[in-house]
Design a protein around this motif. Structure first.
Motif, PDB file in Angstrom:
ATOM      1  N   LEU A  61       0.720  -1.198  -0.042  1.00  0.00           N
ATOM      2  CA  LEU A  61       0.041   0.021   0.034  1.00  0.00           C
ATOM      3  C   LEU A  61       0.863   1.364   0.012  1.00  0.00           C
ATOM      4  CD1 LEU A  61      -2.575  -1.126   2.598  1.00  0.00           C
ATOM      5  CD2 LEU A  61      -2.724  -1.106   0.124  1.00  0.00           C
ATOM      6  N   SER A  62       2.048   1.339  -0.670  1.00  0.00           N
ATOM      7  CA  SER A  62       2.923   2.386  -0.726  1.00  0.00           C
ATOM      8  C   SER A  62       2.383   3.540  -1.602  1.00  0.00           C
ATOM      9  CB  SER A  62       4.382   1.940  -1.039  1.00  0.00           C
ATOM     10  OG  SER A  62       4.509   1.427  -2.283  1.00  0.00           O
ATOM     11  N   ASP A  63       1.688   3.133  -2.678  1.00  0.00           N
ATOM     12  CA  ASP A  63       1.228   4.006  -3.658  1.00  0.00           C
ATOM     13  C   ASP A  63      -0.032   4.752  -2.952  1.00  0.00           C
ATOM     14  OD1 ASP A  63       0.460   5.487  -6.152  1.00  0.00           O
ATOM     15  OD2 ASP A  63      -0.862   3.963  -6.860  1.00  0.00           O
ATOM     16  N   PRO A  64      -0.324   6.052  -2.872  1.00  0.00           N
ATOM     17  CA  PRO A  64      -1.416   6.670  -2.260  1.00  0.00           C
ATOM     18  C   PRO A  64      -2.863   6.235  -2.991  1.00  0.00           C
ATOM     19  CG  PRO A  64       0.240   8.282  -2.513  1.00  0.00           C
ATOM     20  CD  PRO A  64       0.709   6.921  -3.244  1.00  0.00           C
ATOM     21  N   ASP A  65      -2.841   6.307  -4.192  1.00  0.00           N
ATOM     22  CA  ASP A  65      -3.856   5.746  -5.026  1.00  0.00           C
ATOM     23  C   ASP A  65      -4.260   4.256  -4.722  1.00  0.00           C
ATOM     24  OD1 ASP A  65      -4.381   8.188  -5.845  1.00  0.00           O
ATOM     25  OD2 ASP A  65      -3.436   7.635  -8.149  1.00  0.00           O
ATOM     26  N   ALA A  66      -3.471   3.640  -4.659  1.00  0.00           N
ATOM     27  CA  ALA A  66      -3.847   1.989  -4.237  1.00  0.00           C
ATOM     28  C   ALA A  66      -4.301   1.921  -2.686  1.00  0.00           C
ATOM     29  CB  ALA A  66      -2.364   1.314  -4.497  1.00  0.00           C
ATOM     30  N   ARG A  67      -3.660   2.895  -2.081  1.00  0.00           N
ATOM     31  CA  ARG A  67      -4.197   2.635  -0.547  1.00  0.00           C
ATOM     32  C   ARG A  67      -5.409   3.162  -0.519  1.00  0.00           C
ATOM     33  NH1 ARG A  67       0.280   4.790   2.783  1.00  0.00           N
ATOM     34  NH2 ARG A  67       0.330   6.393   1.393  1.00  0.00           N
TER      35      ARG A  67
END
Length: 178
Positions: free
Chosen positions: A142-148
Motif C-alpha cells: 500500500l505504498s502508492d497513495p491511490d492504491a492505498r
C-alpha cells in the motif's frame, strides 16, 4: 460461578427456542377434529401444480407426493423402531400411527430446518471468503497513495458486507400447528 439473572433468562429462552424447533418436526396427534384425510383435501394432481412441488423441482429435489394417509414414519429414510426400543433407534414421531396431515406437518418442519442449515453454511462460506479478501488487501503493498485509497475503500465495502451477515432474516409463514 453463579449465573446472573439475565444469563438464566437467555439460557431459558434458548432452551424454549430449541424445543420449538424440535417440535416443528413432530406431527400433531391424530384428532377427531380433522375427519377428512389431508391427502384427499390436497390431491396429487393439485400437489403436482403447486408452488410447493415446483419450488422443490426448481432446485432439483423430487417433491414428496402425499398419495395416501400414511404418516411420516412410512416414508422416512431412517430406521425407525418402537418409541423406546432398547439398542434401536427411537421413533421421533411418537408411538401413535401418523396420518397424511402429520406427514405434511413434518415435511414443513424439516424443510425449514434444512433451509436454516443450508443458509448457515452459505453465510459461513461467504464470510470466510470475504475475510480472506480483507486479509489479502491488508497484506498487499500500500505504498502508492491511490492504491492505498482504493484498498481502504474496498476493505470498508467488504466489512460492510460482513456486517450484513450478522443480521437475521425473518420470514413469515401461516400457522399450521395450534
Amino acid at each position: 460461578m453463579a449465573l446472573t439473572n439475565a444469563e438464566k433468562v437467555r439460557l431459558h429462552r434458548e432452551r424454549q427456542k430449541a424445543k420449538k424447533q424440535e417440535d416443528l418436526k413432530k406431527p400433531s396427534s391424530p384428532s377427531d377434529l380433522f375427519k377428512k384425510p389431508f391427502y384427499e383435501f390436497f390431491p396429487v394432481d393439485e400437489q403436482v401444480g403447486s408452488s410447493f412441488a415446483q419450488s422443490l423441482e426448481l432446485c432439483g429435489i423430487s417433491p414428496p407426493m402425499i398419495e395416501d394417509d400414511s404418516g411420516p414414519e412410512a416414508v422416512t429414510l431412517d430406521t425407525i423402531e418402537g418409541p423406546s426400543e432398547e439398542g434401536g433407534h427411537s421413533n421421533p414421531f411418537g408411538s401413535s400411527k401418523g396420518t397424511s396431515l402429520g406427514r405434511a406437518e413434518v415435511t414443513v418442519g424439516c424443510l425449514i430446518e434444512a433451509a436454516r442449515d443450508l443458509a448457515t453454511q452459505i453465510r459461513d462460506y461467504k464470510k470466510s471468503e470475504i475475510e480472506a479478501r480483507i486479509g489479502e488487501i491488508e497484506a498487499s503493498d500500500l505504498s502508492d497513495p491511490d492504491a492505498r485509497k482504493r484498498a481502504f475503500e474496498e476493505a470498508a465495502r467488504l466489512r460492510k458486507l460482513l456486517d450484513e451477515f450478522d443480521k437475521q432474516l425473518r420470514l413469515s409463514f401461516p400457522t399450521w400447528k395450534a
